[in-house]
Design an enzyme around this catalytic site. Structure first.
Site, PDB file in Angstrom:
ATOM      1  N   HIS A 234      -7.601  -5.158 -10.088  1.00  0.00           N
ATOM      2  CA  HIS A 234      -8.324  -6.203 -10.909  1.00  0.00           C
ATOM      3  C   HIS A 234     -10.000  -5.972 -10.965  1.00  0.00           C
ATOM      4  O   HIS A 234     -10.549  -5.766 -11.950  1.00  0.00           O
ATOM      5  CB  HIS A 234      -7.975  -7.442 -10.399  1.00  0.00           C
ATOM      6  CG  HIS A 234      -8.761  -8.637 -11.439  1.00  0.00           C
ATOM      7  ND1 HIS A 234     -10.036  -9.112 -10.995  1.00  0.00           N
ATOM      8  CD2 HIS A 234      -8.324  -9.257 -12.684  1.00  0.00           C
ATOM      9  CE1 HIS A 234     -10.514  -9.811 -11.806  1.00  0.00           C
ATOM     10  NE2 HIS A 234      -9.710  -9.809 -12.929  1.00  0.00           N
TER      11      HIS A 234
ATOM     12  N   ARG B 153     -10.410  43.062   2.642  1.00  0.00           N
ATOM     13  CA  ARG B 153     -10.299  41.588   2.338  1.00  0.00           C
ATOM     14  C   ARG B 153      -8.871  41.343   1.484  1.00  0.00           C
ATOM     15  O   ARG B 153      -8.733  42.254   0.756  1.00  0.00           O
ATOM     16  CB  ARG B 153     -11.531  40.820   1.397  1.00  0.00           C
ATOM     17  CG  ARG B 153     -12.750  40.919   2.107  1.00  0.00           C
ATOM     18  CD  ARG B 153     -13.985  40.513   1.173  1.00  0.00           C
ATOM     19  NE  ARG B 153     -15.145  40.797   1.424  1.00  0.00           N
ATOM     20  CZ  ARG B 153     -16.144  40.014   1.817  1.00  0.00           C
ATOM     21  NH1 ARG B 153     -15.873  38.674   1.833  1.00  0.00           N
ATOM     22  NH2 ARG B 153     -17.345  40.649   1.931  1.00  0.00           N
TER      23      ARG B 153
ATOM     24  N   CYS C 126      -3.902   2.033 -24.844  1.00  0.00           N
ATOM     25  CA  CYS C 126      -5.048   1.156 -24.471  1.00  0.00           C
ATOM     26  C   CYS C 126      -5.262   0.704 -22.965  1.00  0.00           C
ATOM     27  O   CYS C 126      -5.671   0.152 -22.566  1.00  0.00           O
ATOM     28  CB  CYS C 126      -5.008  -0.164 -25.220  1.00  0.00           C
ATOM     29  SG  CYS C 126      -3.503  -1.208 -25.123  1.00  0.00           S
TER      30      CYS C 126
ATOM     31  N   MET D  65      -5.716  33.852   4.244  1.00  0.00           N
ATOM     32  CA  MET D  65      -5.333  35.129   4.719  1.00  0.00           C
ATOM     33  C   MET D  65      -6.656  35.815   5.409  1.00  0.00           C
ATOM     34  O   MET D  65      -7.784  35.026   5.440  1.00  0.00           O
ATOM     35  CB  MET D  65      -4.678  35.821   3.519  1.00  0.00           C
ATOM     36  CG  MET D  65      -3.711  35.671   2.971  1.00  0.00           C
ATOM     37  SD  MET D  65      -3.040  36.358   1.430  1.00  0.00           S
ATOM     38  CE  MET D  65      -4.360  35.890   0.406  1.00  0.00           C
TER      39      MET D  65
ATOM     40  N   GLY E 140      -9.224  31.105   2.609  1.00  0.00           N
ATOM     41  CA  GLY E 140      -9.385  30.869   4.096  1.00  0.00           C
ATOM     42  C   GLY E 140      -7.887  31.079   4.520  1.00  0.00           C
ATOM     43  O   GLY E 140      -7.622  30.908   5.606  1.00  0.00           O
TER      44      GLY E 140
ATOM     45  N   LYS F   4     -10.078  38.594  -6.877  1.00  0.00           N
ATOM     46  CA  LYS F   4     -11.441  39.256  -6.200  1.00  0.00           C
ATOM     47  C   LYS F   4     -11.468  40.543  -6.887  1.00  0.00           C
ATOM     48  O   LYS F   4     -12.676  40.996  -7.464  1.00  0.00           O
ATOM     49  CB  LYS F   4     -11.496  38.961  -5.095  1.00  0.00           C
ATOM     50  CG  LYS F   4     -12.727  39.337  -4.450  1.00  0.00           C
ATOM     51  CD  LYS F   4     -12.617  39.392  -2.755  1.00  0.00           C
ATOM     52  CE  LYS F   4     -12.748  37.882  -2.374  1.00  0.00           C
ATOM     53  NZ  LYS F   4     -12.125  37.861  -0.897  1.00  0.00           N
TER      54      LYS F   4
ATOM     55  N   TYR G  84      -5.223   7.205 -32.028  1.00  0.00           N
ATOM     56  CA  TYR G  84      -6.286   6.908 -31.011  1.00  0.00           C
ATOM     57  C   TYR G  84      -6.124   6.799 -29.764  1.00  0.00           C
ATOM     58  O   TYR G  84      -4.894   6.301 -29.254  1.00  0.00           O
ATOM     59  CB  TYR G  84      -7.072   5.669 -31.873  1.00  0.00           C
ATOM     60  CG  TYR G  84      -6.075   4.610 -31.383  1.00  0.00           C
ATOM     61  CD1 TYR G  84      -6.280   3.587 -30.478  1.00  0.00           C
ATOM     62  CD2 TYR G  84      -5.406   3.937 -32.499  1.00  0.00           C
ATOM     63  CE1 TYR G  84      -5.711   2.420 -30.192  1.00  0.00           C
ATOM     64  CE2 TYR G  84      -4.559   2.844 -32.397  1.00  0.00           C
ATOM     65  CZ  TYR G  84      -4.857   2.103 -31.234  1.00  0.00           C
ATOM     66  OH  TYR G  84      -4.170   0.979 -31.134  1.00  0.00           O
TER      67      TYR G  84
ATOM     68  N   ARG H 216     -20.322  34.455 -10.122  1.00  0.00           N
ATOM     69  CA  ARG H 216     -19.488  33.386 -10.667  1.00  0.00           C
ATOM     70  C   ARG H 216     -20.259  32.313 -11.489  1.00  0.00           C
ATOM     71  O   ARG H 216     -21.503  32.118 -11.337  1.00  0.00           O
ATOM     72  CB  ARG H 216     -18.682  32.865  -9.452  1.00  0.00           C
ATOM     73  CG  ARG H 216     -19.660  32.147  -8.371  1.00  0.00           C
ATOM     74  CD  ARG H 216     -18.893  31.541  -7.243  1.00  0.00           C
ATOM     75  NE  ARG H 216     -20.022  31.386  -6.303  1.00  0.00           N
ATOM     76  CZ  ARG H 216     -19.720  31.057  -5.103  1.00  0.00           C
ATOM     77  NH1 ARG H 216     -18.447  30.969  -4.527  1.00  0.00           N
ATOM     78  NH2 ARG H 216     -20.703  30.641  -3.974  1.00  0.00           N
TER      79      ARG H 216
ATOM     80  N   SER I 249       0.725   0.294 -29.404  1.00  0.00           N
ATOM     81  CA  SER I 249      -0.276   0.644 -28.453  1.00  0.00           C
ATOM     82  C   SER I 249       0.428   0.517 -27.179  1.00  0.00           C
ATOM     83  O   SER I 249       0.711  -0.291 -26.737  1.00  0.00           O
ATOM     84  CB  SER I 249      -1.368  -0.422 -28.650  1.00  0.00           C
ATOM     85  OG  SER I 249      -2.376  -0.094 -27.519  1.00  0.00           O
TER      86      SER I 249
END
Lengths: 885, 885
Positions: free
Chosen positions: A468, A96, A843, A107, A105, A26, A863, A352, A777
């Site tokens: 499946h 901060r 594959c 600290m 959240g 920050k 590939y 940001r 493969s």
């Protein structure tokens, strides 16, 4: 002397090598903006190194540090003309935390520091709003007491609740200026009671207390747990940011808002945002007042009556636009900016990278290339590959009101509505009547293929992302929500129940496979548009990537889609899917039920012409590209009927005794079918099956040659090999059939023979297997199953426990696990050592996962192969992988 | 000039480094005996190098070689006073192949070479047996024509058959001298017809033709196939042995016999053998005449009337004894010797190590140490470890007549008879009535444990050598025949069928678990004797071995047996076996069916005292030795009832709705239970189960301390770990419980925490797992299943095809496969690198397999663990492994 405290506008900061390590994330960002000349409320950073010193110094700040803090505070006071504790124009501060990486959240934070009995009055006068001043003080006491003095929050809440009861009101907003003043008193009394001291009126003490507390919160339990889970070293420490507060609610020359440098929902290059006059940031978000548009254009388009910022504060609007332009140019990305106007002065509070829809991500990237803001390479890196998925499928119209009745896994993207059916036959029947259906099953099996084709979407109560149902649905491009343990299916009653609903067969539901939602009734969907920007990004990606992208497909329809999406061949054609066709399944069953080789040959000869035609069609579509055909893989019992009616039918059709059919089915039953008599093991026992399949491939090649299609070279893939002997025997078989066909047709056929590497032993002994295999493969689905010893069909029972316990960061069936990855590396290296020319690819389902594609690129595979709808995702991810090298 | 032909008595031969490579195995042995002065019929060797030259020289013998052959032939003629082709005393020769390693029956042999029209008459005269001479000639023509001239054998057989038909006789022995003379003529006519030449009367041509043919047979198809299967390089070539024939059937001063230097059936140091006067070797074997004993003692003991050699030829007997003594002393092992006496001259034809029973192997080894013939080390190497198995179990009395009705896998050694029962309950019922039973099941499950205990033997129609039935039976020491696909079981009719028999419940059968035979009726068995020799060999082995031997046991009975067999602790105590006890199973089921943690805790608290007592008993028996306790491993559904009656019972006992029980059972159903929710995955979901088990272990330790038992250190083993996070979470759990118990009882408990390495991922990531594990125990059963992707429960369907196709030399569930072995090496190395002190062992079925024990020794493991009955086998194998290093 070493510097421990840095003003935001310290010039040297930008030259720091690892500014985030010292300043925290920050602080580094605020400092960067300040140095670039943006109007950031002034402040300073107490570096992460002080955190270490603080702990070494018995959890206290040493004198030098304290001295420096007040030196820097003075600079802020001079800069703003405000002073801490000033009776007219008091300076308020935020304190901060800010670690190297964001720990949201975890600290502590303290706002409005600088208020005491005196400055509160000053603030009231200055803002002409004593209610606001008292409320701020009340909140500050509560926050400071909790964080610094360790007084539990509920004690303050009790006081408020009692006060409201006594006054007979319900809401905090019902409390007026005086009420809040009373509460401040009560709060101070509580503090005195608890700490035996007055609430600190000394503002310097307030400041140092707050700074110390933020450092202490680095070692709070929740921070420790968070660090452990996210593997953040405790040695890093946190920085502390002390920054002046600015207020958008000090009058009508004040405002606050959120603005994007481009339109995040469609990507258009126009400022888009909302603001409110005389308000705090939370008012914009909370929805208590309707925010106004920033630009006149947006106001007009939405027919709003409220003035835009462009109208109400034209000068400040221009300033804002200028700043936005500068921010975007500097960060080279669309920015999401928070701003506040305090007494006609514009402050930028945060910037940001802006979140955006997939569609706008693509548009913004392409536009920015046109605008010469970024290069093509940067544009490619800017788009999250998996987000493309939503561009390729129908999506829910987000404007519709929807009622989610249950959730499951987002197994296959896209949205679909239809009538609930509980059987594949019913799905097919309704499909023939042109009715849309959603097929709802506990789980699906290969026998459901026709139903899954007929239905518009699939919903299962069991099975994970690679069950499946999920795999087949993704392959088909059908939306699917799988493994929804929130629904309970009762086939006999033809209903399914959720917590609050009972859905009958014929009721209409909608499933959202991108988010895993099950929704009551029909919901409008939006069709995908393959815009020009999209194809532009794809063509850029193709220029950079080296990995080839193939597809997993066994139907002409899928193969065509894949080609349209840019697939460069087929990496996995699962021939068993061709066996389930209605015309063929009886012959398949005849073959399996045969007791003699002769009878089996007879059945196979009936299948031969079908398989040959399949291949001719696919080879034609894939003209010029390689096609990897995997010979029969699943255990034979998957093809057999399951219920007694079907068994009777089959027995009748094949002229068999139904008792014999039952016996054969029970003979073929397996304890662990995944580890059973399947893959090349079938062909060792029944070589005639693979012989038929090879013949179909070669005869198809001959036919393609005759019809003068562009030639393809099939890559014949032997599944489930674990030993050198298996691939050797299988290769001999393929070559033998090839010679027969060549002799019969007097024409040469070219082909490769290779194997899936899907068992750990195959990976470990890859050097032996590569003696006979022309390609490997990697079947990462099965390789993951066997390497972990986890059945993906059963993993849904404990996968949640595993994710919750952080044993898996991510389901290893989605992204390649590092252990599985090691086996792939071992196999690739041993394979290449034996055979330099060996072709390597994957594959499994992982072929469409960007993280896994990065791994494949790094490992030097040639590939990846994925389902047709993942092809564009893979093309982009492959380019990114190359660019990251 | 380089030497290619070697007379048997060439002195230099014994100094050859690799004499077998040049002379072939047979030639080297014959030459060795000749050089040692044994009366071996003279001959010479044409070296393997000639084979190469022969093939290079267009498959013909060159002049130099031919010249040398006849030079060596001359030496034989001089030595024996016989000449090739001599009209009075013709020399006959054998021409045989002889490669480096024996290739039995794969290459050609020609006997009786040297016969033609003239020498046949001479042979007739000399032996006064023209029938013998004609028959020899007839056989020679047939053999020579087949081998050298390439005339198919059936053509000669046709001539014989026709001749017999014409003469009206049935047997060859019905043909007289003249008939055989006629056949010789017919044979010669056939040869002339086929080759257009006369049958070669030139004996030199005969000889060279025979030598060439033997060389040619090196490249015959069957030889090539045999070489390929046995990985014999074709470059080795074969040698050819030319040796003079001697005859034991030339009159009453001739004899032939076979003799062992010690008694092979009991190991006693006494000559044992048989002979026949005036006979050929085959007569002794064929059983047409009853052979006579060699020694007077043996003759008297068996009350034979026929004279012993000791009586009939006392001088030659003494010569023979002297030779036998010399052979045994030279070869330092019991010899099996073939001899022939031709006209009062003793010839030694062959010597080799004699086959012997396991019992005599032990006795002979111990005796030879006593006789200082061999060292203790040699004695240890002399005994085949797996043969000990038969010494530890009852065996079939081989004298009984038996009727084998079917065969299966020899899954657990020993023999047992009993009534056939088809359910475990029936086995238990009959056992209570003191009746012996054989439990016959399609396959067994953990629910059959009580029946397997109650039965005397187990027979299954499905499942391999490592199926549930096989593993449990071996662990219990019960004989078992598994996976007999020749039997078909019908539970409903309570019968099983073989090809020819139908066996009903109650019928008596015998199973021979050492040979996999199923036998009708009761067969006598012989009880094992743990002789003094046996324990002597064991103690020698213990002196040399470094590997510790533990046992797999979870009952006090097994633990005691294992201790008696010399086990040094427990390597695998499978706690789930303790869950099936009748008293406990209901609580186990209650735990599984519970929907609340509270209810589950309640059930577990009932199990706690039982588990604690189990451990106290086992720790007591294993006093001083380590005990590895594996926490619960199998999936929970294994504990649930299966049929509807049981479900009703359970529902009633637990006060549940039977529908709910059914639902829970179907929820717990898994597609691939082997890869499902089991092992530590259960404890991630339900940590309370392992907590109870750890508490039981620690409380047992406390109790043992109180009772002052010799302390043991339990090794708590977490099953099915694949990630670092799992072992970390589990170790934390164990330590937490230990601390609780320590606090409650105010006493310290010592223990180790480690894991099974049974998944490929665990092996690959062993360096991470070893951060938290104090020991690794390789679970080679599951590791083999997952590495190969083969379920051992289902492998019986294709394992035969795999053995037949030589894909597996040996079932990888019996001996550790080399791929699995590589994973074990990887894990051991990575584990040791992370943690030098890590303890390594194996606890799969392989722990009792000698070949695998060699591997474990080589890989540097610290111990192997096996079923109690394999402990002696493992002790011996471990010593051998060490000695071989």
């Amino acid at each position: 002397m070493k510097k421990f405290i840095f003003n935001f506008n310290t010039k040297e900061i930008s030259s720091f090598k690892n500014s985030k390590n010292i300043l925290g994330g920050k602080g580094a960002n605020l400092s960067e903006m300040t140095n670039l000349g943006f109007p950031v409320p002034p402040g300073f950073i107490i570096s992460t190194e002080v955190c270490e010193i603080f702990y070494k110094n018995n959890k206290s700040l040493n004198k030098n540090i304290i001295k420096e803090i007040f030196k820097e505070l003075k600079k802020i006071e001079i800069n703003l003309g405000k002073k801490l504790g000033d009776k007219k124009d008091p300076l308020l501060l935020s304190v901060r935390s800010g670690a190297r990486v964001s720990m949201p959240g975890m600290m502590d934070t303290i706002l409005n520091l600088g208020l005491n009995d005196i400055t509160t009055i000053a603030l009231g006068k200055k803002t002409s709003n004593f209610r606001f001043a008292n409320d701020s003080y009340r909140r500050f006491i509560q926050m400071y007491s909790g964080v610094v003095l360790g007084i539990e929050n509920y004690k303050f809440e009790e006081i408020i609740e009692n006060y409201k009861l006594t006054k007979g009101v319900l809401l905090d907003t019902d409390l007026d200026e005086d009420d809040l003043g009373n509460l401040v008193k009560d709060f101070k009394d509580l503090v005195k009671n608890e700490t035996k001291k007055e609430f600190p009126q000394d503002l310097s003490k307030q400041l140092l207390g707050a700074v110390s507390s933020v450092f202490l919160s680095w070692e709070s339990n929740r921070a420790k747990v968070y660090r452990k889970l996210n593997q953040i070293p405790s040695t890093w420490g946190t920085a502390v940011n002390v920054q002046s507060m600015v207020f958008g609610n000090m009058g009508n020359d004040c405002a606050t808002g959120v603005v994007f440098t481009r339109n995040p929902s469609n990507g258009k290059n126009e400022i888009y945002g909302e603001y409110l006059i005389n308000a705090q940031g939370e008012d914009v978000v909370a929805g208590t007042r309707t925010p106004q548009y920033i630009t006149l254009k947006a106001k007009n388009e939405s027919k709003s009556n409220e003035k835009s910022l462009e109208e109400s504060m034209p000068k400040l609007f221009k300033q804002l636009v200028k700043n936005l332009k500068k921010l975007e140019t500097y960060y080279k990305d669309m920015q999401d900016v928070e701003f506040t106007i305090e007494n006609k002065k514009l402050w930028i509070l945060q910037t940001r990278s802006g979140k955006r829809t997939s569609k706008s991500a693509v548009k913004i990237a392409v536009d920015m290339v046109k605008e010469k803001l970024i290069s093509k390479k940067q544009a490619i890196m800017r788009i999250e590959p998996s987000s493309l998925d939503t561009l390729l499928h129908p999506t829910l119209d987000e404007k519709s009101k929807i009622e989610v009745i249950a959730n499951g896994l987002p197994a296959s993207p896209g949205a679909a509505s239809g009538r609930v059916v509980f059987s594949s036959d019913e799905a097919e029947r309704l499909n023939d009547m042109m009715q849309n259906t959603i097929l709802v099953r506990i789980e699906t099996s290969p026998e459901d293929i026709h139903g899954m084709h007929a239905a518009k979407g699939i919903l299962t109560s069991r099975g994970g992302m690679t069950s499946h149902a999920a795999v087949v649905a993704r392959g088909m491009g059908r939306p699917c929500v799988s493994g929804s343990s929130e629904i309970e299916i009762d086939y006999s009653k033809k209903i399914f129940k959720t917590k609050n609903y009972e859905i009958k067969e014929g009721d209409v539901i909608t499933i959202d496979g991108s988010a895993g939602r099950i929704i009551l009734g029909e919901v409008k969907t939006i069709k995908p548009e393959m815009s020009g920007d999209f194809s532009k990004v794809m063509s850029w990606a193709d220029n950079y990537r080296k990995l080839k992208i193939r597809t997993n497909s066994e139907t002409p329809a899928d193969s065509k889609i894949a080609r349209e999406f840019g697939a460069e061949g087929i990496g996995l054609c699962r021939t068993e899917h061709m066996f389930f066709d209605e015309e063929r399944i009886l012959s398949v069953r005849q073959m399996i039920l045969s007791k003699s080789r002769e009878n089996r040959d007879n059945a196979l000869s009936k299948l031969l012409p079908h398989q040959r035609n399949d291949f001719i069609e696919i080879f034609k579509i894939m003209s010029g590209f390689p096609v990897t055909v995997r010979l029969l893989d699943p255990p034979l019992h998957e093809f057999l009927p399951r219920n007694s009616n079907e068994i009777l039918d089959v027995a009748k059709s094949l002229n068999l005794n139904s008792k014999d059919v039952e016996t054969r089915i029970s003979e073929l039953h397996e304890q662990n079918p995944m580890l059973g008599h399947r893959g090349c093991r079938l062909a060792i026992s029944f070589p005639e099956i693979y012989e038929m399949q090879c013949r179909a491939i070669f005869e198809a090649l001959v036919e393609c040659k005759k019809r003068k299609f562009k030639s393809i070279i099939p890559e014949i893939m032997i599944p489930l090999v674990s030993t050198e002997a298996e691939i050797k025997i299988m290769k001999d078989l393929v070559i033998r059939v090839a010679k027969e066909v060549q002799k019969e047709y007097k024409t040469k056929v070219d082909f490769l023979v290779g194997t899936m590497i899907e068992l750990p032993r195959a990976a470990i002994k890859a050097q032996d297997i590569a003696k006979h295999a022309e390609f490997f493969s990697f079947g990462t689905n099965d390789l993951t199953q066997t390497t972990f010893g986890i059945s993906r069909d059963d993993s849904s029972k404990f996968l949640n426990d595993y994710i919750e316990n952080k044993i898996f960061d991510i389901d290893p069936f989605i992204s390649i696990d590092e252990g599985v990855g090691e086996l792939i590396e071992i196999a690739s290296n041993k394979g290449r050592k034996q055979n330099k020319k060996i072709k390597l690819g994957i594959c499994g389902e992982h072929g469409g996962d960007p993280k896994s594609i990065h791994f494949c690129s790094k490992t030097g595979l040639h590939y990846v192969s994925c389902s047709p709808y993942r092809v564009p995702v893979a093309r982009l991810a492959a380019a990114q992988a190359e660019l990251k090298k």
